[in-house]
Design an enzyme around this catalytic site. Structure first.
Site, PDB file in Angstrom:
ATOM      1  N   ASP A 149      41.830  28.539  32.297  1.00 14.27           N
ATOM      2  CA  ASP A 149      41.629  29.648  31.376  1.00 14.27           C
ATOM      3  C   ASP A 149      42.147  30.897  32.088  1.00 14.27           C
ATOM      4  O   ASP A 149      41.486  31.449  32.966  1.00 14.27           O
ATOM      5  CB  ASP A 149      40.141  29.766  31.037  1.00 14.27           C
ATOM      6  CG  ASP A 149      39.813  31.036  30.264  1.00 14.27           C
ATOM      7  OD1 ASP A 149      40.727  31.876  30.082  1.00 14.27           O
ATOM      8  OD2 ASP A 149      38.647  31.193  29.851  1.00 14.27           O
ATOM      9  N   GLN A 162      41.857  36.245  31.917  1.00 17.16           N
ATOM     10  CA  GLN A 162      41.687  37.421  32.783  1.00 17.16           C
ATOM     11  C   GLN A 162      42.718  37.487  33.884  1.00 17.16           C
ATOM     12  O   GLN A 162      43.104  38.568  34.321  1.00 17.16           O
ATOM     13  CB  GLN A 162      40.282  37.430  33.416  1.00 17.16           C
ATOM     14  CG  GLN A 162      39.161  37.641  32.446  1.00 17.16           C
ATOM     15  CD  GLN A 162      39.241  38.982  31.725  1.00 17.16           C
ATOM     16  OE1 GLN A 162      39.789  39.951  32.245  1.00 17.16           O
ATOM     17  NE2 GLN A 162      38.703  39.029  30.526  1.00 17.16           N
ATOM     18  N   LYS A 194      45.084  40.926  26.144  1.00 14.18           N
ATOM     19  CA  LYS A 194      44.624  41.330  27.482  1.00 14.18           C
ATOM     20  C   LYS A 194      45.812  41.556  28.409  1.00 14.18           C
ATOM     21  O   LYS A 194      45.654  41.910  29.567  1.00 14.18           O
ATOM     22  CB  LYS A 194      43.708  40.260  28.068  1.00 14.18           C
ATOM     23  CG  LYS A 194      42.447  40.056  27.225  1.00 14.18           C
ATOM     24  CD  LYS A 194      41.428  39.227  27.954  1.00 14.18           C
ATOM     25  CE  LYS A 194      40.470  38.538  27.015  1.00 14.18           C
ATOM     26  NZ  LYS A 194      39.213  39.248  26.822  1.00 14.18           N
ATOM     27  N   CYS A 228      30.066  37.420  26.871  1.00 20.61           N
ATOM     28  CA  CYS A 228      30.329  36.041  26.432  1.00 20.61           C
ATOM     29  C   CYS A 228      30.157  35.061  27.571  1.00 20.61           C
ATOM     30  O   CYS A 228      30.902  34.075  27.682  1.00 20.61           O
ATOM     31  CB  CYS A 228      31.723  35.900  25.818  1.00 20.61           C
ATOM     32  SG  CYS A 228      31.928  36.856  24.333  1.00 20.61           S
TER      33      CYS A 228
HETATM   34  C1  PLP Z   1      37.829  34.390  30.827  1.00 22.63           C
HETATM   35  C2  PLP Z   1      38.027  34.482  29.352  1.00 22.63           C
HETATM   36  N1  PLP Z   1      38.250  33.377  28.635  1.00 22.63           N
HETATM   37  C3  PLP Z   1      38.448  33.428  27.314  1.00 22.63           C
HETATM   38  C4  PLP Z   1      38.409  34.594  26.613  1.00 22.63           C
HETATM   39  C5  PLP Z   1      38.607  34.575  25.132  1.00 22.63           C
HETATM   40  O1  PLP Z   1      39.777  35.222  24.766  1.00 22.63           O
HETATM   41  P1  PLP Z   1      40.092  35.545  23.244  1.00 22.63           P
HETATM   42  O2  PLP Z   1      38.880  36.195  22.689  1.00 22.63           O
HETATM   43  O3  PLP Z   1      41.268  36.454  23.320  1.00 22.63           O
HETATM   44  O4  PLP Z   1      40.399  34.253  22.575  1.00 22.63           O
HETATM   45  C6  PLP Z   1      38.180  35.773  27.307  1.00 22.63           C
HETATM   46  C7  PLP Z   1      38.121  37.061  26.586  1.00 22.63           C
HETATM   47  O5  PLP Z   1      37.124  37.680  26.404  1.00 22.63           O
HETATM   48  C8  PLP Z   1      37.969  35.720  28.696  1.00 22.63           C
HETATM   49  O6  PLP Z   1      37.728  36.819  29.391  1.00 22.63           O
END
Ligand code: PLP
Lengths: 150, 407
Positions: B201, B204, B227, B365
């Site tokens: 993932d 970040q 991001k 989150c």
């Molecule tokens: C580490 C990480 N994974 C996944 C996500 C999810 O990204 P998105 O909301 O752009 O799908 C985020 C964003 O908040 C994140 O920081």
């Protein structure tokens, strides 16, 4: 430095945040409901001791921001000795005051709670102020499931 | 640091001259979403004014123009993460959709009852819930590698979770709640030794450091455009070609087919097999512009500049009485998560907002991370390449003043 915030963070709010009233468990409570604000993780448990349809005692446990702590602390004070119907009416007025739907809300009708009227200008914080009251509403309706502001 | 063109960069981001509640904006919520440079805004504006039509569908000039730009952006993404082929670059809505896609296609095809999926204790909900859903659907089991108090993965404990039942490892490259950068190369090598594929993932990590998917040798790498100084609504799934070829499609519809009859349809080749329907055309092209912009500055330069910002912020924060940092990993990206004694992060957020400072307060989150530290929420200042030490000073002064007000 925080002049703009004086309407939101009044001294009464700091006071209740530092020294929350009725911050205790009622051992033989008639109603006990959890409230949860998933947005910020605030959790509280509300306890009510009833005497017929009158709220004989109210208390809470939990942790939250200054607005939500002050709100629940003030609420437990003001609902004591009120009937269920009176408490429900307060909830309605409080809700209108904080969501700003009604222009000519009678601030006198809510007494001390008027210090929370400032949240109206901060939509992101309204739920902090109303969590306690939604939890009370569930308790009065004798619901047992946890309340969520979402 | 002397060579980092910070003044020019700041001038490239129109929103940075915005006044918030009468104060200069200090935008420190970059981990949630980054602001956009003029180059991206202008590029998307240009697309809609001069180039826009649906892609892959028409012989007319605009459709060709728009298709060319869309596919050119795909190649920019490919080069940016050094993927071997554009066939390995799938456009999706964002990190969340990319992970769900892998779970519901690769996962459903390859993971059965009793199999195990390994994640870590510091995942974002979007790298937890899709796997839980897959586990519910298949009877597979989710295993969680623990972390220590600094917010670092306990690597040995992670390794002991790997066995012949493990069918996938899904790990955050850089944690959004803590800033921790995981030892992903080591993780990938250990998993590969047991033939286990690894999804990273990169939501970040991608805006903060150079990423080379071939060097990492990861099997899937996912991130979001918003991001990375690009538009929202667009993200990338990188997958190794052989894996993607073998995966069933995710959604069915236009663009992802070769032939359709009522008896049977055949699917398009990569990458179109996974891009059903009209995609976010201008957003893809805008993401390409963001990548051009970043390449001009250089990801290595950005990483070095941000490391200095983080060091400075950490040093300043540690001098504030009653401030506790949450997440103090050795390897860390430009995120400062903290709590203040007896002051809730939402109060911190509102107070700082009145000074023009945008930070985030909440669980980010990552509720399991909050639970690990026994806090309902943290305040988080997250930095980007356009932030400055002066802005960090404004933040620290703000924190000190609000501590006084709360008394
Ligand atoms: C580490 C990480 N994974 C996944 C996500 C999810 O990204 P998105 O909301 O752009 O799908 C985020 C964003 O908040 C994140 O920081």
């Amino acid at each position: 430095m925080f002049e703009d915030l004086r309407d939101l963070y009044q001294e009464v709010i700091f006071d209740h945040n530092r020294n929350p009233r009725n911050f205790r468990i009622i051992e033989n409570a008639d109603r006990k409901v959890d409230g949860f604000n998933p947005l910020c993780g605030d959790r509280l448990t509300l306890y009510l001791k009833m005497d017929g349809d009158r709220i004989a005692d109210a208390s809470f446990q939990g942790s939250g921001c200054a607005i939500s702590t002050a709100s629940v602390s003030l609420m437990t004070e003001i609902i004591k000795d009120k009937t269920e119907a009176e408490a429900e009416a307060l909830f309605k007025t409080f809700h209108e005051m904080t969501t700003g739907k009604s222009e000519d809300i009678q601030l006198e009708a809510v007494g001390k709670l008027a210090v929370l009227a400032g949240v109206r200008e901060y939509p992101a914080r309204v739920k902090c102020a109303t969590l306690a009251w939604h939890t009370l509403d569930a308790a009065l309706k004798n619901q047992h499931e946890a309340v969520s502001t979402e | 640091m002397t060579t980092f063109p910070i003044d020019k960069i700041r001038a490239d981001f129109p929103i940075l001259s915005e006044k918030i509640r009468g104060k200069d904006l200090v935008y420190l919520d970059n981990a949630a979403s980054c602001q956009k440079p003029e180059a991206v805004i202008e590029c998307m504006n240009h697309v809609y004014r001069h180039d826009y039509a649906n892609i892959h569908r028409g012989v007319h000039t605009l459709s060709v123009r728009s298709t060319d730009k869309y596919e050119a952006a795909r190649d920019k993404v490919r080069a940016f993460i050094n993927a071997a082929s554009v066939k390995e670059i799938i456009f999706v809505r964002g990190t969340t959709e990319a992970i769900n896609l892998v779970a519901q296609t690769y996962g459903k095809a390859n993971i059965k009852a009793g199999d195990e999926i390994v994640i870590t204790a510091m995942e974002h909900h979007s790298n937890i819930v899709p796997w839980q859903m897959l586990c519910e659907q298949t009877g597979a089991v989710l295993k969680v590698a623990p972390m220590n108090q600094q917010g670092e993965l306990i690597y040995d404990a992670f390794e002991t979770l790997l066995n012949n039942k493990t069918k996938l490892v899904a790990v955050v490259h850089m944690s959004n709640a803590l800033g921790t950068i995981n030892p992903v190369k080591k993780i990938i090598d250990a998993a590969h030794a047991l033939n286990i594929p690894v999804l990273l993932d990169g939501a970040q990590a991608i805006p903060h450091m150079p990423v080379d998917v071939q060097e990492l040798n990861c099997d899937f790498y996912v991130f979001s455009g918003h991001k990375l100084y690009g538009p929202s609504g667009i993200g990338v799934l990188y997958g190794k070609q052989a894996l993607l070829e073998a995966m069933p499609p995710y959604q069915g519809g236009g663009d992802m087919i070769r032939t359709v009859t009522f008896e049977k349809s055949t699917y398009a080749g990569l990458p179109h097999k996974f891009e059903a329907g009209t995609p976010a055309i201008a957003e893809v092209i805008g993401l390409g512009a963001a990548i051009d912009y970043l390449n001009d500055i250089g990801m290595t330069n950005i990483a070095a500049y941000e490391a200095e910002l983080l060091d400075y912020a950490t040093e300043q924060a540690k001098q504030i009485d009653g401030l506790k940092l949450i997440g103090e990993a050795q390897e860390k990206g430009a995120i400062l998560s903290f709590i203040l004694n007896k002051i809730h992060p939402h109060d911190i957020g509102t107070m700082l907002d009145s000074l023009g400072i945008a930070i985030r307060g909440g669980h980010h989150c990552a509720m399991p991370v909050m639970e690990f530290y026994g806090v309902p929420a943290t305040a988080r200042a997250s930095f980007a390449m356009y932030n400055t030490k002066q802005e960090i000073d404004v933040l620290m002064e703000g924190i000190k003043s609000l501590i006084k007000v709360f008394g």
